[in-house]
Write an enzyme that holds these catalytic residues in place. Structure first.
Site, PDB file in Angstrom:
ATOM      1  N   ASN A  10      -5.411  -5.016   3.142  1.00  0.00           N
ATOM      2  CA  ASN A  10      -6.191  -4.108   3.985  1.00  0.00           C
ATOM      3  C   ASN A  10      -7.289  -3.331   3.272  1.00  0.00           C
ATOM      4  O   ASN A  10      -7.527  -2.163   3.580  1.00  0.00           O
ATOM      5  CB  ASN A  10      -5.246  -3.191   4.757  1.00  0.00           C
ATOM      6  CG  ASN A  10      -4.663  -3.943   5.938  1.00  0.00           C
ATOM      7  OD1 ASN A  10      -5.387  -4.665   6.620  1.00  0.00           O
ATOM      8  ND2 ASN A  10      -3.367  -3.812   6.165  1.00  0.00           N
ATOM      9  N   TRP A  46       7.441   0.012  -0.442  1.00  0.00           N
ATOM     10  CA  TRP A  46       8.443   1.082  -0.323  1.00  0.00           C
ATOM     11  C   TRP A  46       8.243   1.754   1.028  1.00  0.00           C
ATOM     12  O   TRP A  46       7.577   2.783   1.143  1.00  0.00           O
ATOM     13  CB  TRP A  46       8.322   2.096  -1.484  1.00  0.00           C
ATOM     14  CG  TRP A  46       9.445   3.090  -1.467  1.00  0.00           C
ATOM     15  CD1 TRP A  46       9.424   4.344  -0.917  1.00  0.00           C
ATOM     16  CD2 TRP A  46      10.755   2.923  -2.012  1.00  0.00           C
ATOM     17  NE1 TRP A  46      10.656   4.953  -1.072  1.00  0.00           N
ATOM     18  CE2 TRP A  46      11.483   4.099  -1.743  1.00  0.00           C
ATOM     19  CE3 TRP A  46      11.410   1.871  -2.681  1.00  0.00           C
ATOM     20  CZ2 TRP A  46      12.821   4.263  -2.134  1.00  0.00           C
ATOM     21  CZ3 TRP A  46      12.731   2.044  -3.072  1.00  0.00           C
ATOM     22  CH2 TRP A  46      13.419   3.230  -2.807  1.00  0.00           C
ATOM     23  N   SER A 104       5.003  -8.378   8.252  1.00  0.00           N
ATOM     24  CA  SER A 104       3.939  -7.478   7.800  1.00  0.00           C
ATOM     25  C   SER A 104       2.988  -8.255   6.900  1.00  0.00           C
ATOM     26  O   SER A 104       3.336  -9.331   6.390  1.00  0.00           O
ATOM     27  CB  SER A 104       4.538  -6.307   7.022  1.00  0.00           C
ATOM     28  OG  SER A 104       4.948  -6.743   5.744  1.00  0.00           O
ATOM     29  N   THR A 105       1.811  -7.704   6.697  1.00  0.00           N
ATOM     30  CA  THR A 105       0.850  -8.359   5.800  1.00  0.00           C
ATOM     31  C   THR A 105       1.472  -8.613   4.432  1.00  0.00           C
ATOM     32  O   THR A 105       1.301  -9.683   3.848  1.00  0.00           O
ATOM     33  CB  THR A 105      -0.405  -7.482   5.634  1.00  0.00           C
ATOM     34  OG1 THR A 105      -0.970  -7.224   6.924  1.00  0.00           O
ATOM     35  CG2 THR A 105      -1.435  -8.165   4.761  1.00  0.00           C
ATOM     36  N   GLY A 106       2.220  -7.623   3.942  1.00  0.00           N
ATOM     37  CA  GLY A 106       2.829  -7.773   2.626  1.00  0.00           C
ATOM     38  C   GLY A 106       3.794  -8.951   2.571  1.00  0.00           C
ATOM     39  O   GLY A 106       3.769  -9.741   1.619  1.00  0.00           O
ATOM     40  N   HIS A 120       6.492  -4.195  13.172  1.00  0.00           N
ATOM     41  CA  HIS A 120       7.173  -4.736  11.992  1.00  0.00           C
ATOM     42  C   HIS A 120       8.578  -4.162  11.834  1.00  0.00           C
ATOM     43  O   HIS A 120       8.915  -3.157  12.412  1.00  0.00           O
ATOM     44  CB  HIS A 120       6.394  -4.403  10.717  1.00  0.00           C
ATOM     45  CG  HIS A 120       4.985  -4.833  10.754  1.00  0.00           C
ATOM     46  ND1 HIS A 120       4.611  -6.135  10.987  1.00  0.00           N
ATOM     47  CD2 HIS A 120       3.829  -4.142  10.604  1.00  0.00           C
ATOM     48  CE1 HIS A 120       3.296  -6.209  10.969  1.00  0.00           C
ATOM     49  NE2 HIS A 120       2.791  -5.025  10.753  1.00  0.00           N
ATOM     50  N   ASN A 165       0.794  -1.234   0.000  1.00  0.00           N
ATOM     51  CA  ASN A 165       0.000   0.000   0.000  1.00  0.00           C
ATOM     52  C   ASN A 165       0.824   1.280   0.000  1.00  0.00           C
ATOM     53  O   ASN A 165       0.293   2.363   0.249  1.00  0.00           O
ATOM     54  CB  ASN A 165      -0.960  -0.017   1.187  1.00  0.00           C
ATOM     55  CG  ASN A 165      -2.124  -0.961   0.932  1.00  0.00           C
ATOM     56  OD1 ASN A 165      -2.493  -1.189  -0.235  1.00  0.00           O
ATOM     57  ND2 ASN A 165      -2.711  -1.513   1.983  1.00  0.00           N
TER      58      ASN A 165
END
Ligand code: CTP
Length: 319
Positions: A132, A263, A241-243, A293, A109
């Site tokens: 998210n 990023w 992290s979610t990513g 995170h 995101n």
């Protein structure tokens, strides 16, 4: 170890230097990118030793009965009751069972997506994963609209939908979910206490409006297994992290994984400010030790993997 992915501290530090040195080198690395199929297979095999993404991506109906009490994954002293609604929404079988794709996009995101023009490219992938419940329509040119799998931390209800205080917030939410059709909506409901009311409201809205979205709730062991994989490879993350979770899961289903919107830095390579999120005004949190995170470390790791052809990281414009 033997054939193992070793991301030593020195590799990570050297990629850090490359990133700081400026755009030309980084851009060059991206242009010359080529998939390394044997490395992709090796990573898949190694991750399979820690988790089975088909299974761990969601608990299933037969795992619980209504009224069961479970302990939160990251908050073992607190408990949650499996409600009737929650039980009704558990999938019968994993929503990712036997699903395989040639190319996948995992869309983070970061504001780096703004003005990227990556929308078409993202939508051209066979399977698109987003995080998210990020909005897409208003940003279609940069982020695309296809969403086959989308995550939703319970806190999103508060952050993006006013805690469902007004009818209009609830309508906005139902509208957003109806756009997803029968895509997977992945809700980490068992991580920490605090969001249980939000999860219940979400479940009730899905049932009441007979939404087609396919709900999934990550297994109780997923986050530990993912963390275990990265720690074993000397990547000292805190909570993934979610990513990073999505990349790790995707290695099971996707032959070629393309990452966009990763990023976690406040400036781009030319010193221009970058928003934390492409769609709201949330500020950076990861500089403080309180952040759960280690996104910059995660990013450097993904960058190393990009350079080795394990995945493709896009941080510039799409042409
Ligand atoms: N991300 C990133 N750089 C940013 C913002 C996000 O690399 N500036 C990546 C991270 O991997 C993040 C994912 O995109 O997990 C989704 O972003 P977001 O929804 O902001 O996740 P957070 O809520 O910040 O963190 P969490 O992982 O706890 O959901």
């Amino acid at each position: 170890g033997d054939g193992e992915l070793s991301l030593s501290r020195s590799m990570i530090n050297s990629s850090d230097k490359v990133i700081r040195k400026g755009g030309s080198i980084f851009q060059h690395a991206i242009e010359g990118w080529k998939i390394n199929n044997s490395l992709v297979l090796e990573i898949r095999k190694n991750i399979l030793r820690f988790l089975d993404a088909e299974r761990d991506v969601s608990v299933v109906k037969s795992s619980f009965k209504p009224g069961d009490v479970i302990h939160y994954v990251l908050d073992r002293r607190r408990t949650l009751n499996i409600s009737q609604d929650l039980h009704r929404l558990l999938p019968e079988v994993s929503p990712m069972k036997n699903r395989r794709f040639k190319t996948c996009a995992v869309v983070g995101n970061s504001g780096i997506l703004l003005d990227s023009g990556c929308g078409k490219e993202i939508d051209s992938h066979d399977f698109v994963i987003r995080c998210n419940l990020a909005p897409v329509v208003e940003f279609a040119a940069d982020v695309g609209t296809k969403s086959d799998f989308i995550t939703m931390n319970p806190s999103v209800v508060q952050r993006a939908f006013g805690g469902f205080r007004n009818e209009s917030d609830r309508e906005k939410f139902v509208h957003r979910l109806s756009m997803l059709n029968d895509s997977v909506l992945w809700i980490p409901a068992f991580m920490v206490k605090g969001g249980e009311k939000h999860v219940e409201w979400v479940n009730a809205l899905i049932l009441k409006n007979k939404l087609k979205v396919r709900t999934a709730y990550p297994s109780l062991r997923l986050i530990h297994a993912v963390r275990g994989y990265w720690l074993t490879n000397k990547v000292r993350i805190k909570r993934p992290s979610t990513g990073l979770l999505m990349y790790t899961l995707a290695t099971r289903f996707c032959d070629e994984i393309h990452l966009y919107g990763f990023w976690p830095f406040p400036k781009d390579l030319h010193g221009k400010p970058v928003k934390y999120h492409y769609y709201d005004d949330l500020k950076y949190r990861y500089f403080s030790n309180a952040s759960p995170h280690r996104m910059p470390l995660e990013f450097k790791t993904l960058y190393v993997l990009h350079n080795r052809g394990a995945l493709k990281l896009t941080t510039g414009k799409c042409v």
